[in-house]
Design a protein around this motif. Structure first.
Motif, PDB file in Angstrom:
ATOM      1  N   ILE A 191       0.599   1.152  14.808  1.00 26.71           N
ATOM      2  CA  ILE A 191      -0.644   1.494  14.098  1.00 26.71           C
ATOM      3  C   ILE A 191      -0.468   1.338  12.592  1.00 26.71           C
ATOM      4  CG2 ILE A 191      -2.335   3.316  13.656  1.00 26.71           C
ATOM      5  CD1 ILE A 191      -1.770   4.316  16.534  1.00 26.71           C
ATOM      6  N   ASP A 192       0.697   1.694  12.067  1.00 26.87           N
ATOM      7  CA  ASP A 192       0.966   1.485  10.635  1.00 26.87           C
ATOM      8  C   ASP A 192       0.834   0.008  10.271  1.00 26.87           C
ATOM      9  OD1 ASP A 192       1.445   4.176  10.322  1.00 26.87           O
ATOM     10  OD2 ASP A 192       3.592   3.961   9.903  1.00 26.87           O
ATOM     11  N   ARG A 193       1.416  -0.876  11.075  1.00 25.96           N
ATOM     12  CA  ARG A 193       1.317  -2.315  10.808  1.00 25.96           C
ATOM     13  C   ARG A 193      -0.128  -2.787  10.898  1.00 25.96           C
ATOM     14  NH1 ARG A 193       5.808  -2.258  14.078  1.00 25.96           N
ATOM     15  NH2 ARG A 193       4.684  -3.177  15.838  1.00 25.96           N
ATOM     16  N   LEU A 194      -0.866  -2.285  11.875  1.00 21.94           N
ATOM     17  CA  LEU A 194      -2.266  -2.669  12.013  1.00 21.94           C
ATOM     18  C   LEU A 194      -3.103  -2.155  10.845  1.00 21.94           C
ATOM     19  CD1 LEU A 194      -2.763  -2.112  15.854  1.00 21.94           C
ATOM     20  CD2 LEU A 194      -2.311  -4.265  14.644  1.00 21.94           C
ATOM     21  N   CYS A 195      -2.784  -0.966  10.338  1.00 25.90           N
ATOM     22  CA  CYS A 195      -3.493  -0.430   9.170  1.00 25.90           C
ATOM     23  C   CYS A 195      -3.246  -1.314   7.948  1.00 25.90           C
ATOM     24  CB  CYS A 195      -3.060   1.006   8.875  1.00 25.90           C
ATOM     25  SG  CYS A 195      -3.677   2.224  10.056  1.00 25.90           S
ATOM     26  N   THR A 196      -2.005  -1.723   7.756  1.00 21.35           N
ATOM     27  CA  THR A 196      -1.682  -2.615   6.637  1.00 21.35           C
ATOM     28  C   THR A 196      -2.430  -3.932   6.786  1.00 21.35           C
ATOM     29  OG1 THR A 196       0.486  -1.597   6.348  1.00 21.35           O
ATOM     30  CG2 THR A 196       0.199  -3.814   5.450  1.00 21.35           C
TER      31      THR A 196
ATOM     32  N   GLY B 204     -14.721   0.688   8.311  1.00 19.22           N
ATOM     33  CA  GLY B 204     -14.488  -0.694   8.726  1.00 19.22           C
ATOM     34  C   GLY B 204     -13.017  -0.957   8.993  1.00 19.22           C
ATOM     35  N   VAL B 205     -12.141  -0.404   8.162  1.00 21.74           N
ATOM     36  CA  VAL B 205     -10.694  -0.549   8.376  1.00 21.74           C
ATOM     37  C   VAL B 205     -10.320   0.076   9.717  1.00 21.74           C
ATOM     38  CG1 VAL B 205      -8.407   0.205   7.570  1.00 21.74           C
ATOM     39  CG2 VAL B 205     -10.064  -0.728   5.935  1.00 21.74           C
ATOM     40  N   ILE B 206     -10.815   1.270   9.988  1.00 18.47           N
ATOM     41  CA  ILE B 206     -10.476   1.967  11.236  1.00 18.47           C
ATOM     42  C   ILE B 206     -11.030   1.231  12.456  1.00 18.47           C
ATOM     43  CG2 ILE B 206     -10.759   4.134  12.520  1.00 18.47           C
ATOM     44  CD1 ILE B 206      -8.776   4.004  10.001  1.00 18.47           C
ATOM     45  N   VAL B 207     -12.257   0.733  12.362  1.00 20.93           N
ATOM     46  CA  VAL B 207     -12.826  -0.044  13.475  1.00 20.93           C
ATOM     47  C   VAL B 207     -11.978  -1.287  13.731  1.00 20.93           C
ATOM     48  CG1 VAL B 207     -14.824  -1.442  14.181  1.00 20.93           C
ATOM     49  CG2 VAL B 207     -15.171   0.831  13.192  1.00 20.93           C
ATOM     50  N   LEU B 208     -11.535  -1.944  12.666  1.00 15.99           N
ATOM     51  CA  LEU B 208     -10.699  -3.132  12.840  1.00 15.99           C
ATOM     52  C   LEU B 208      -9.338  -2.762  13.422  1.00 15.99           C
ATOM     53  CD1 LEU B 208     -10.378  -6.156  12.613  1.00 15.99           C
ATOM     54  CD2 LEU B 208      -9.722  -5.850  10.206  1.00 15.99           C
ATOM     55  N   VAL B 209      -8.745  -1.664  12.972  1.00 16.98           N
ATOM     56  CA  VAL B 209      -7.464  -1.214  13.532  1.00 16.98           C
ATOM     57  C   VAL B 209      -7.622  -0.948  15.031  1.00 16.98           C
ATOM     58  CG1 VAL B 209      -5.749   0.649  13.554  1.00 16.98           C
ATOM     59  CG2 VAL B 209      -6.516  -0.303  11.382  1.00 16.98           C
ATOM     60  N   ALA B 210      -8.678  -0.235  15.399  1.00 17.50           N
ATOM     61  CA  ALA B 210      -8.909   0.067  16.816  1.00 17.50           C
ATOM     62  C   ALA B 210      -9.088  -1.223  17.620  1.00 17.50           C
ATOM     63  CB  ALA B 210     -10.127   0.973  16.968  1.00 17.50           C
TER      64      ALA B 210
ATOM     65  N   PHE C 168       0.852  -1.179   0.000  1.00 16.42           N
ATOM     66  CA  PHE C 168       0.000   0.000   0.000  1.00 16.42           C
ATOM     67  C   PHE C 168       0.895   1.238   0.000  1.00 16.42           C
ATOM     68  CE2 PHE C 168      -2.734  -3.180   2.063  1.00 16.42           C
ATOM     69  CZ  PHE C 168      -3.845  -3.087   1.240  1.00 16.42           C
ATOM     70  N   PRO C 169       0.516   2.275  -0.730  1.00 16.74           N
ATOM     71  CA  PRO C 169       1.337   3.496  -0.750  1.00 16.74           C
ATOM     72  C   PRO C 169       1.494   4.074   0.657  1.00 16.74           C
ATOM     73  CG  PRO C 169      -0.321   3.549  -2.483  1.00 16.74           C
ATOM     74  CD  PRO C 169      -0.639   2.373  -1.612  1.00 16.74           C
ATOM     75  N   ALA C 170       2.657   4.651   0.925  1.00 13.46           N
ATOM     76  CA  ALA C 170       2.941   5.228   2.241  1.00 13.46           C
ATOM     77  C   ALA C 170       1.923   6.298   2.612  1.00 13.46           C
ATOM     78  CB  ALA C 170       4.363   5.802   2.257  1.00 13.46           C
ATOM     79  N   ALA C 171       1.486   7.096   1.646  1.00 16.32           N
ATOM     80  CA  ALA C 171       0.511   8.149   1.934  1.00 16.32           C
ATOM     81  C   ALA C 171      -0.826   7.549   2.379  1.00 16.32           C
ATOM     82  CB  ALA C 171       0.309   9.038   0.706  1.00 16.32           C
ATOM     83  N   THR C 172      -1.191   6.400   1.828  1.00 15.16           N
ATOM     84  CA  THR C 172      -2.429   5.731   2.230  1.00 15.16           C
ATOM     85  C   THR C 172      -2.326   5.236   3.664  1.00 15.16           C
ATOM     86  OG1 THR C 172      -2.920   5.074  -0.032  1.00 15.16           O
ATOM     87  CG2 THR C 172      -3.945   3.772   1.720  1.00 15.16           C
ATOM     88  N   ILE C 173      -1.208   4.625   4.005  1.00 12.54           N
ATOM     89  CA  ILE C 173      -1.011   4.136   5.368  1.00 12.54           C
ATOM     90  C   ILE C 173      -0.989   5.312   6.346  1.00 12.54           C
ATOM     91  CG2 ILE C 173       0.577   2.911   6.919  1.00 12.54           C
ATOM     92  CD1 ILE C 173      -0.987   1.119   4.924  1.00 12.54           C
ATOM     93  N   ALA C 174      -0.338   6.403   5.961  1.00 13.77           N
ATOM     94  CA  ALA C 174      -0.287   7.582   6.836  1.00 13.77           C
ATOM     95  C   ALA C 174      -1.687   8.145   7.081  1.00 13.77           C
ATOM     96  CB  ALA C 174       0.617   8.647   6.237  1.00 13.77           C
ATOM     97  N   ALA C 175      -2.505   8.212   6.044  1.00 14.90           N
ATOM     98  CA  ALA C 175      -3.869   8.726   6.201  1.00 14.90           C
ATOM     99  C   ALA C 175      -4.709   7.787   7.065  1.00 14.90           C
ATOM    100  CB  ALA C 175      -4.514   8.922   4.831  1.00 14.90           C
ATOM    101  N   ALA C 176      -4.561   6.483   6.865  1.00 12.69           N
ATOM    102  CA  ALA C 176      -5.287   5.517   7.694  1.00 12.69           C
ATOM    103  C   ALA C 176      -4.817   5.610   9.143  1.00 12.69           C
ATOM    104  CB  ALA C 176      -5.091   4.102   7.149  1.00 12.69           C
ATOM    105  N   ARG C 177      -3.503   5.783   9.345  1.00 13.20           N
ATOM    106  CA  ARG C 177      -2.967   5.925  10.700  1.00 13.20           C
ATOM    107  C   ARG C 177      -3.557   7.148  11.389  1.00 13.20           C
ATOM    108  NH1 ARG C 177       1.515   8.861  10.490  1.00 13.20           N
ATOM    109  NH2 ARG C 177       2.551   7.371   9.139  1.00 13.20           N
TER     110      ARG C 177
END
Length: 164
Positions: A33-38, A125-131, A6-15
């Motif tokens: 959090i970066d690893r969990l976002c991935t 859904g991604v954010i809920v799963l990361v949390a 995934f692009p770094a900017a995408t991971i940063a925004a998800a983080r």
């Protein structure tokens, strides 16, 4: 099949979105959090059968005179493959190839260009799963049912090998 990271900017925004959800002000947990976002985005792709963010993919395909579907959608472009006899992309984003010999097919697939272009239920859904993964990292707990409910409308299922 392999996909570019995934692009770094995408991971940063998800983080950033996950840090807001978790109410974390500092940056001490950013690497975790970066690893969990991935992980969460990879699980979202597996669940939906859809590439979330447009990026390069490589699929190894066997020789076939008939049309065969590429393993992920939505395909935006089929960019390379020396052994590809013919290519096509359906309106729904299914990529099709006919192979003269076994080999690699390179293609670009993804529903969104970046994090902000993802459908809000998928991103949420991604954010809920990361949390959830962050909060339960020291114990075993099932993910919230809401994650599947948020992603289910985008789920693509294949019941066997797809052929034209």
């Amino acid at each position: 099949m392999t996909a570019a990271p995934f692009p770094a900017a995408t991971i940063a925004a998800a983080r950033d979105a996950a840090r807001e959800q978790l109410r974390i002000a500092g940056h001490a947990e950013d690497a975790l959090i970066d690893r969990l976002c991935t992980t969460a985005m990879t699980l979202a792709e597996a669940f939906t059968g859809t590439a979330l963010i447009a990026r390069d993919h490589v699929a190894t395909m066997g020789v076939a005179a008939e049309w065969r579907a590429l393993p992920t959608c939505p395909v935006r472009a089929i960019t390379a493959g020396a052994d590809v006899a013919a290519i096509d992309i359906d309106a729904d984003g299914t990529g099709w190839v006919r192979m003269t010999a076994a080999g690699e097919v390179r293609f670009v697939a993804g529903m969104a260009d970046d994090w902000t272009a993802l459908p809000p239920p998928i991103a949420h859904g991604v954010i809920v799963l990361v949390a959830h993964l962050f909060d339960t990292r020291e114990r075993d707990a099932a993910p919230p049912a809401a994650v599947g409910a948020l992603w289910r409308p985008w789920r693509r299922m294949r019941l066997g090998e797809v052929r034209r």
